[in-house]
Design a protein around this motif. Sequence first.
Motif, mmCIF file in Angstrom:
data_model
loop_
_atom_site.group_PDB
_atom_site.id
_atom_site.type_symbol
_atom_site.label_atom_id
_atom_site.label_comp_id
_atom_site.label_asym_id
_atom_site.label_seq_id
_atom_site.Cartn_x
_atom_site.Cartn_y
_atom_site.Cartn_z
ATOM 1 N N GLU A 53 0.829 -1.200 0.000
ATOM 2 C CA GLU A 53 0.000 0.000 0.000
ATOM 3 C C GLU A 53 0.871 1.260 0.000
ATOM 4 O OE1 GLU A 53 -3.646 -1.998 -0.065
ATOM 5 O OE2 GLU A 53 -3.274 0.150 -0.094
ATOM 6 N N ILE A 54 1.329 1.665 -1.169
ATOM 7 C CA ILE A 54 2.130 2.877 -1.263
ATOM 8 C C ILE A 54 2.043 3.390 -2.688
ATOM 9 C CG2 ILE A 54 4.378 1.902 -1.887
ATOM 10 C CD1 ILE A 54 3.997 4.396 0.920
ATOM 11 N N ASN A 55 1.855 4.707 -2.876
ATOM 12 C CA ASN A 55 1.638 5.142 -4.248
ATOM 13 C C ASN A 55 1.889 6.630 -4.485
ATOM 14 O OD1 ASN A 55 -0.553 6.253 -2.989
ATOM 15 N ND2 ASN A 55 -2.069 5.353 -4.337
ATOM 16 N N SER A 56 3.039 7.107 -4.068
ATOM 17 C CA SER A 56 3.328 8.501 -4.342
ATOM 18 C C SER A 56 4.812 8.719 -4.541
ATOM 19 C CB SER A 56 2.798 9.383 -3.212
ATOM 20 O OG SER A 56 2.858 10.735 -3.607
ATOM 21 N N TYR A 57 5.208 9.956 -4.677
ATOM 22 C CA TYR A 57 6.599 10.290 -4.973
ATOM 23 C C TYR A 57 6.912 11.655 -4.366
ATOM 24 C CZ TYR A 57 10.787 11.060 -7.790
ATOM 25 O OH TYR A 57 12.077 11.298 -8.209
ATOM 26 N N LEU A 58 8.008 11.741 -3.667
ATOM 27 C CA LEU A 58 8.399 13.016 -3.073
ATOM 28 C C LEU A 58 9.909 13.145 -3.077
ATOM 29 C CD1 LEU A 58 9.630 12.836 0.119
ATOM 30 C CD2 LEU A 58 7.335 11.938 0.479
ATOM 31 N N LYS A 59 10.388 14.364 -3.008
ATOM 32 C CA LYS A 59 11.827 14.606 -2.883
ATOM 33 C C LYS A 59 12.060 15.733 -1.886
ATOM 34 C CE LYS A 59 12.044 17.567 -7.021
ATOM 35 N NZ LYS A 59 12.598 17.699 -8.386
ATOM 36 N N ILE A 60 13.151 15.581 -1.152
ATOM 37 C CA ILE A 60 13.506 16.568 -0.133
ATOM 38 C C ILE A 60 14.845 17.176 -0.511
ATOM 39 C CG2 ILE A 60 14.001 16.948 2.315
ATOM 40 C CD1 ILE A 60 12.343 14.427 2.909
ATOM 41 N N GLY A 61 14.883 18.484 -0.625
ATOM 42 C CA GLY A 61 16.123 19.177 -0.940
ATOM 43 C C GLY A 61 16.953 19.430 0.300
ATOM 44 N N ASP A 62 18.212 19.802 0.079
ATOM 45 C CA ASP A 62 19.084 20.022 1.229
ATOM 46 C C ASP A 62 18.735 21.288 1.993
ATOM 47 O OD1 ASP A 62 19.907 21.872 -0.594
ATOM 48 O OD2 ASP A 62 21.990 21.198 -0.699
ATOM 49 N N ASN A 63 17.831 22.084 1.421
ATOM 50 C CA ASN A 63 17.385 23.284 2.132
ATOM 51 C C ASN A 63 16.086 23.047 2.901
ATOM 52 O OD1 ASN A 63 15.639 23.007 0.002
ATOM 53 N ND2 ASN A 63 15.779 25.127 -0.688
ATOM 54 N N GLY A 64 15.627 21.834 2.902
ATOM 55 C CA GLY A 64 14.416 21.516 3.657
ATOM 56 C C GLY A 64 13.130 21.617 2.864
ATOM 57 N N LEU A 65 13.190 22.147 1.642
ATOM 58 C CA LEU A 65 11.985 22.196 0.814
ATOM 59 C C LEU A 65 11.608 20.779 0.387
ATOM 60 C CD1 LEU A 65 12.495 25.284 -1.521
ATOM 61 C CD2 LEU A 65 10.849 25.041 0.336
ATOM 62 N N VAL A 66 10.327 20.541 0.351
ATOM 63 C CA VAL A 66 9.822 19.230 -0.044
ATOM 64 C C VAL A 66 8.976 19.392 -1.304
ATOM 65 C CG1 VAL A 66 8.416 17.248 0.632
ATOM 66 C CG2 VAL A 66 9.774 18.466 2.355
ATOM 67 N N THR A 67 9.353 18.683 -2.353
ATOM 68 C CA THR A 67 8.537 18.658 -3.561
ATOM 69 C C THR A 67 7.736 17.369 -3.556
ATOM 70 O OG1 THR A 67 10.044 19.997 -4.876
ATOM 71 C CG2 THR A 67 8.548 18.560 -6.070
#
Length: 753
Positions: A53-67
């Motif tokens: 049960e998992i179905n997404s995508y995210l990335k975390i930058g070194d400045n703390g911003l999360v896309t």
Amino acid sequence: MTLIRTKIGRRAFIKNTSLAGGGLVLGFNILSSCKPEQAKEMASIEMPKEWFEINSYLKIGDNGLVTIYTPNPEFGQNIRTSMPMLIAEELDVDWKSVIVEQAPYHAEKYGFQFTGGSQGIRRRWEPLRMAGASARQMLQEAAAQSWQVPIEEITAEGGVLVHETSNQSAGYGEMASVAAKLPVPDEVELKEVKDFKIIGESHKNVDAKSIVTGKPMFGSDYQKEGMLIAMVEHPPAFGMTLESVDVTAAKAMPGIKDVVTIKSFKDGFEKGGFDTNAFPELVAIVGNSTWEVMQAKKQLKVKWKPITGYSETVNGFRGKETKNIPAGLESTETHKAKMEELAGKAGKIVRKDGKPEAAFKNAAKILERSYSAPYLAHNSMEPLNAFAHVVGDKVKIAAPVQIPSLIVPTIASSLGILAENIEMEIPRMGGGFGRKAYAHYVVEAALISQKVNAPVKLLYTREDDMTNGIYRPTYHATYRAALDENNNLMALHVKAGGIPESPLFANRFPAGALDNYLAEEWSIDSNISIGAFRAPRSNFMAGAEQAFLDELAETLGKDPIEFRLDLLKRAKKDPVGEQNDYDAERYAGVLELLHEKAAWGQDNGNVHRGISAYFCHNSYAAHVLDLTIENGKPVVQNVCCAIDCGIVVNPDAAKNMAEGAIIDGIGNAFFGELTFKDGIPQKNNFDQYQMIRMADAPKEIDVHFVQNEIAPTGMGEPPFPPIFGALANALYQATGLRHYQQPFVSDRPPLVG
């Protein structure tokens, strides 16, 4: 917290540390979010052996911003805000630090990217939260290892990791690179509802500024260097197909590059549930500009011929079905006669409880009423469009579609390429409502590009859109109620059908609330292409059912809300049958909330009230509509709405959807109608097809939600169907006239108040 196993394997959970600055990328195979029983909905996609049960995508930058990438297409329901909220909640990141981007079509990463059926939040409720929780736990583990402290002592909140004892803290960005090297947790804890900080709070549409400032983000905005404009010419009538075309005059027009014919499907191709049979053979005009192509289109000399009737196998969500497409030019008047004929005959029995025939035979009184509704056009604000560039055995697509996964097999077959060679962007849609689930226009754009060997953007005019299907079917339903000598309800019988499908839901309320109940259905084959229209089938059945229940309550001398609640009490305490689709307690809950919030029973002077309630798409909605008659015309003053859709993720967005559904429903009930004569749609633009105007909309809409901790159910569609019945019942209170045919107002004399 709720402990849940992730069931994530290394191959399924993609980790990538190649981002600049050592950011963390967490990818999830959405195909594997599906339970085995859901796999049937994805027949065109190869299923993995492992399920989780998992179905997404995210990335975390070194400045703390999360896309956060939102996988589902967006057409106004604001899932581009609500879905990322689920991830951000469990990630424990400050919402202000979140950047939202639309994910492209990608079967391996995002699987069934489907927007429709009010299933988006419902199906991704747990998987998206798990995505955030998994990332959070990996970040906590990274901090624990870096500081040499137990992970249990690390807290995460607002994008900051804290170890209180040693007075150490770090932003998520500082730990992203370390977290990326850690194994994926076998299980994670999800928050309890009481601990939510983001879910349940209103957050503005992440695209609001872009929309109001006119930023190009819709399919019709798409531009590419060297792109040509294409338009199509289709038969003027359903039941006709291409015979020949003289392109000489059109090709000689300024700016025209080519005129070609295309055939959407290869011979022998087995269609999916969203492949339309409308007009597969078309003439396409390709040129430098929209205006030049429009002018050249007028110069085409096309001959059309009648189709030959045929049968085909369609592999849809419900498995393989045989559909019959008859020859001939069909008309609304002929349809009406056929429907009335079948309505008077015995239909296919779908459900039978008790001894309804005996109850009707012995009844002291029988109340019988028939209801009908016409074809409806979707009329999304943004007409159909698609960009395609075929280069060799590869194609780049950019198109506003509701279900990209289901059109890919058709594109691959039609072009003669591999499905993995199809790259697709999913721009925002200017409305969908089911129409853009039928993405034939994407196939057409790809075929045109392949033929002219150039990038093209296919544009439909409003006339093209309105006369090319896909339509809400035309329906008919007859309700009968048997009463004894003491005016007690003994039995209920519903028989419903349509062209070319039945709208019946045999196991919905009031099934299960009566000892004697009979449901029958029928259908008539047609070559007029139909398809999903906001709350399919429910959008008719709710109006018919709720109007009949209102009249039945009056006949029994009961208050309409109390009458419904009495039936639901029976369905809750001692239900009849085991196939009832609805939860009687939740159904009753929206009526009780509405009774309170609408101040039902109070005298409102010259304001006339109608009540309606309905269950569909796993949720419950009920309306009280208040109207007045001014200068012989109905004026909707207020609609009070109660909804049980489980946990409300983004209240403002949910209210917006309810308001939109109510306004849309009132417009369709008052004015919506598309008729045919010899296969030709009799309306092709807004000067003929009346849409709701501001003066017709309610002066106020008051939306209330049942508060509970049930996982989210449907929201976009459930408020739509019951508004038809609420309006019909209010009109009766105002005029003394019952309305059995939609539309209620169009082409009719003024109502008398």
